[in-house]
Design a protein around this motif. Structure first.
Motif, PDB file in Angstrom:
ATOM      1  N   GLU A   4       0.843  -1.201   0.000  1.00  6.72           N
ATOM      2  CA  GLU A   4       0.000   0.000   0.000  1.00  6.72           C
ATOM      3  C   GLU A   4       0.880   1.254   0.000  1.00  6.72           C
ATOM      4  OE1 GLU A   4      -3.191   2.115   2.959  1.00  6.72           O
ATOM      5  OE2 GLU A   4      -3.186  -0.078   2.855  1.00  6.72           O
ATOM      6  N   GLN A   7       2.261   1.795  -3.445  1.00  3.66           N
ATOM      7  CA  GLN A   7       1.207   2.293  -4.329  1.00  3.66           C
ATOM      8  C   GLN A   7       0.988   3.796  -4.122  1.00  3.66           C
ATOM      9  OE1 GLN A   7      -0.215   0.825  -6.885  1.00  3.66           O
ATOM     10  NE2 GLN A   7      -1.470   2.621  -7.332  1.00  3.66           N
ATOM     11  N   ARG A   8       0.973   4.246  -2.856  1.00  5.26           N
ATOM     12  CA  ARG A   8       0.808   5.682  -2.572  1.00  5.26           C
ATOM     13  C   ARG A   8       1.976   6.480  -3.130  1.00  5.26           C
ATOM     14  NH1 ARG A   8      -0.551   3.900   2.621  1.00  5.26           N
ATOM     15  NH2 ARG A   8       1.400   4.781   3.436  1.00  5.26           N
ATOM     16  N   ARG A  10       3.912   5.625  -5.659  1.00  8.40           N
ATOM     17  CA  ARG A  10       3.763   5.598  -7.123  1.00  8.40           C
ATOM     18  C   ARG A  10       2.763   6.652  -7.566  1.00  8.40           C
ATOM     19  NH1 ARG A  10       0.395   3.146 -10.875  1.00  8.40           N
ATOM     20  NH2 ARG A  10       1.457   2.579 -12.817  1.00  8.40           N
ATOM     21  N   GLU A  11       1.631   6.728  -6.905  1.00  7.91           N
ATOM     22  CA  GLU A  11       0.599   7.710  -7.258  1.00  7.91           C
ATOM     23  C   GLU A  11       1.088   9.139  -7.040  1.00  7.91           C
ATOM     24  OE1 GLU A  11      -2.736   6.418  -4.916  1.00  7.91           O
ATOM     25  OE2 GLU A  11      -3.079   4.649  -6.200  1.00  7.91           O
TER      26      GLU A  11
END
Length: 197
Positions: A4, A7-8, A10-11
């Motif tokens: 998670e 992913q954060r 990356r965003e």
């Protein structure tokens, strides 16, 4: 599978707009110089002027650029075959040209090697690839933590969405920031630095 947190992160990088580099950095005139078939770059110091030079090795030969003005000051369209690419030398070096003729210049790029990722006064450069193979170049003053919103302590200064990234980093003096792709060279410069011994 990414976490998670990953992913954060990356965003965050995907959402960050390309921003101008902050003061005291300024783009070199003609900031993006087209150079087809660029293989790698390296830094040298002008023996008379004392400022940074950028040597470019490409499939069309070697070039030497003034890192303050962006002016091409020397060109060799037909370098010696045995030293035309840095992989022929154990230090990934090619012989200099123009005012640095004969002096070896270490080249970072397609054949390996690397440029400085930090400056003596605390600037950091990172290359991130949240949408590989499209690399992003991040300039920061927070040691590479990239905390907070972009434009505070970190800046997304270059997005390689059209060509393959070859090298990105600072000159040894810390006065020049260069990004080289397979098709061009982009430079930023800043005033001279004075460091105590």
């Amino acid at each position: 599978m990414i976490t998670e947190y990953q992913q954060r992160l990356r965003e965050r990088y995907i959402a960050a707009p390309v921003l101008p580099a902050p003061e005291p950095w300024r783009p070199v005139p003609d900031r993006r110089t087209p150079i087809g078939g660029l293989l790698g770059i390296g830094f040298a110091v002008h023996p008379d002027r004392g400022h940074d030079l950028v040597m470019v090795v490409s499939s069309a030969g070697h070039g030497l650029f003034d890192a303050v003005t962006g002016e091409r000051i020397a060109r060799d369209r037909d370098p010696d075959f045995d030293t035309s690419t840095p992989d022929a030398h154990p230090d990934l070096a090619c012989p200099g040209l123009g005012p640095i003729a004969g002096a070896p210049v270490r080249i970072a790029g397609l054949f390996g090697g690397g440029l400085h990722r930090t400056t003596p006064d605390g600037w950091t450069l990172d290359v991130v690839s949240p949408e590989w193979p499209r690399d992003r170049v991040i300039l920061s003053v927070d040691g590479g933590a990239h905390e907070g919103p972009p434009g505070g302590s970190w800046w997304h200064v270059f997005h390689s969405d059209y060509s393959e990234l070859r090298a990105a980093g600072f000159s040894p003096s810390g006065r020049t920031l260069a990004v080289a792709t397979s098709s061009d060279l982009t430079l930023w410069t800043r005033p001279g630095l004075e460091f105590g011994d």
